[in-house]
Scaffold this motif. Structure first.
Motif, PDB file in Angstrom:
ATOM      1  N   ALA A  24       6.174  -1.558  -5.413  1.00  0.00           N
ATOM      2  CA  ALA A  24       6.843  -0.118  -5.668  1.00  0.00           C
ATOM      3  C   ALA A  24       6.353   0.302  -7.280  1.00  0.00           C
ATOM      4  O   ALA A  24       6.043   1.021  -7.660  1.00  0.00           O
ATOM      5  CB  ALA A  24       8.451  -1.033  -6.371  1.00  0.00           C
ATOM      6  N   VAL A  25       5.285  -0.651  -7.568  1.00  0.00           N
ATOM      7  CA  VAL A  25       5.261  -0.721  -9.113  1.00  0.00           C
ATOM      8  C   VAL A  25       3.865  -0.079  -7.962  1.00  0.00           C
ATOM      9  O   VAL A  25       3.833   1.170  -9.540  1.00  0.00           O
ATOM     10  CB  VAL A  25       4.603  -1.910  -9.346  1.00  0.00           C
ATOM     11  CG1 VAL A  25       3.544  -1.753 -10.720  1.00  0.00           C
ATOM     12  CG2 VAL A  25       5.629  -2.288  -9.770  1.00  0.00           C
ATOM     13  N   ASP A  26       3.160  -0.389  -7.189  1.00  0.00           N
ATOM     14  CA  ASP A  26       1.738   0.757  -7.449  1.00  0.00           C
ATOM     15  C   ASP A  26       2.454   2.164  -6.262  1.00  0.00           C
ATOM     16  O   ASP A  26       1.589   3.544  -5.882  1.00  0.00           O
ATOM     17  CB  ASP A  26       1.203   0.103  -5.833  1.00  0.00           C
ATOM     18  CG  ASP A  26       0.323  -1.464  -6.702  1.00  0.00           C
ATOM     19  OD1 ASP A  26       0.366  -0.564  -7.895  1.00  0.00           O
ATOM     20  OD2 ASP A  26      -0.314  -1.845  -6.197  1.00  0.00           O
ATOM     21  N   GLY A  27       4.058   2.981  -6.519  1.00  0.00           N
ATOM     22  CA  GLY A  27       4.471   3.975  -5.595  1.00  0.00           C
ATOM     23  C   GLY A  27       3.721   3.463  -3.934  1.00  0.00           C
ATOM     24  O   GLY A  27       3.308   4.783  -3.884  1.00  0.00           O
ATOM     25  N   GLN A  28       4.352   2.554  -3.035  1.00  0.00           N
ATOM     26  CA  GLN A  28       2.906   2.578  -1.859  1.00  0.00           C
ATOM     27  C   GLN A  28       4.787   1.449  -1.376  1.00  0.00           C
ATOM     28  O   GLN A  28       5.000   1.287  -0.974  1.00  0.00           O
ATOM     29  CB  GLN A  28       1.730   1.925  -1.732  1.00  0.00           C
ATOM     30  CG  GLN A  28       0.315   2.433  -3.048  1.00  0.00           C
ATOM     31  CD  GLN A  28       0.225   3.971  -2.231  1.00  0.00           C
ATOM     32  OE1 GLN A  28       0.321   4.305  -0.738  1.00  0.00           O
ATOM     33  NE2 GLN A  28      -0.517   4.332  -2.898  1.00  0.00           N
ATOM     34  N   PRO A  29       4.482   2.102   0.088  1.00  0.00           N
ATOM     35  CA  PRO A  29       5.270   1.824   1.124  1.00  0.00           C
ATOM     36  C   PRO A  29       4.602   0.335   1.369  1.00  0.00           C
ATOM     37  O   PRO A  29       3.576  -0.211   0.982  1.00  0.00           O
ATOM     38  CB  PRO A  29       4.694   2.520   3.008  1.00  0.00           C
ATOM     39  CG  PRO A  29       4.272   4.079   1.652  1.00  0.00           C
ATOM     40  CD  PRO A  29       3.773   3.511   1.003  1.00  0.00           C
ATOM     41  N   VAL A  30       5.765  -0.355   2.387  1.00  0.00           N
ATOM     42  CA  VAL A  30       5.204  -1.697   2.089  1.00  0.00           C
ATOM     43  C   VAL A  30       3.522  -2.505   3.187  1.00  0.00           C
ATOM     44  O   VAL A  30       3.151  -2.779   2.501  1.00  0.00           O
ATOM     45  CB  VAL A  30       5.810  -2.676   1.974  1.00  0.00           C
ATOM     46  CG1 VAL A  30       5.718  -4.358   3.351  1.00  0.00           C
ATOM     47  CG2 VAL A  30       7.333  -2.714   1.126  1.00  0.00           C
TER      48      VAL A  30
END
Length: 71
Positions: A24-30
Motif C-alpha cells: 500500500a505504501v509503495d502503491g503496488q499490488p501485493v
C-alpha cells in the motif's frame, strides 16, 4: 513468452499484514511486491559463491545418476 505458474504461499498473519502495508505504501499490488522480492532473492543467490559451489555439486551428483550412453 513462457507460461506462468500459479503458486500458493502461506504467510503468518503478521507477515501478511506487513506485506499489505508495504504494498500500500509503495502503491503496488501485493503480487508485484512478492514477485520483486523473489526476483531479488534469486539474483542474490546466483551471485553467492557458496550457493554456486553447492549447485555445481548437486549438478555433478545428478549427472552421475545418468546412464553412460556416450553423450
Amino acid at each position: 513468452m513462457k507460461p506462468v505458474k500459479a503458486m500458493t504461499v502461506r504467510l503468518s498473519a503478521d507477515q501478511s499484514e506487513e506485506l499489505d502495508t508495504i504494498a500500500a505504501v509503495d502503491g503496488q499490488p501485493v503480487a508485484h511486491v512478492i514477485r520483486s522480492a523473489i526476483a531479488e532473492h534469486i539474483q542474490e543467490r546466483k551471485r553467492d559463491a557458496a550457493f554456486q559451489d553447492m549447485l555445481r555439486q548437486r549438478i555433478e551428483r545428478a549427472r552421475r545418476m545418468l546412464p553412460d550412453d556416450g553423450r
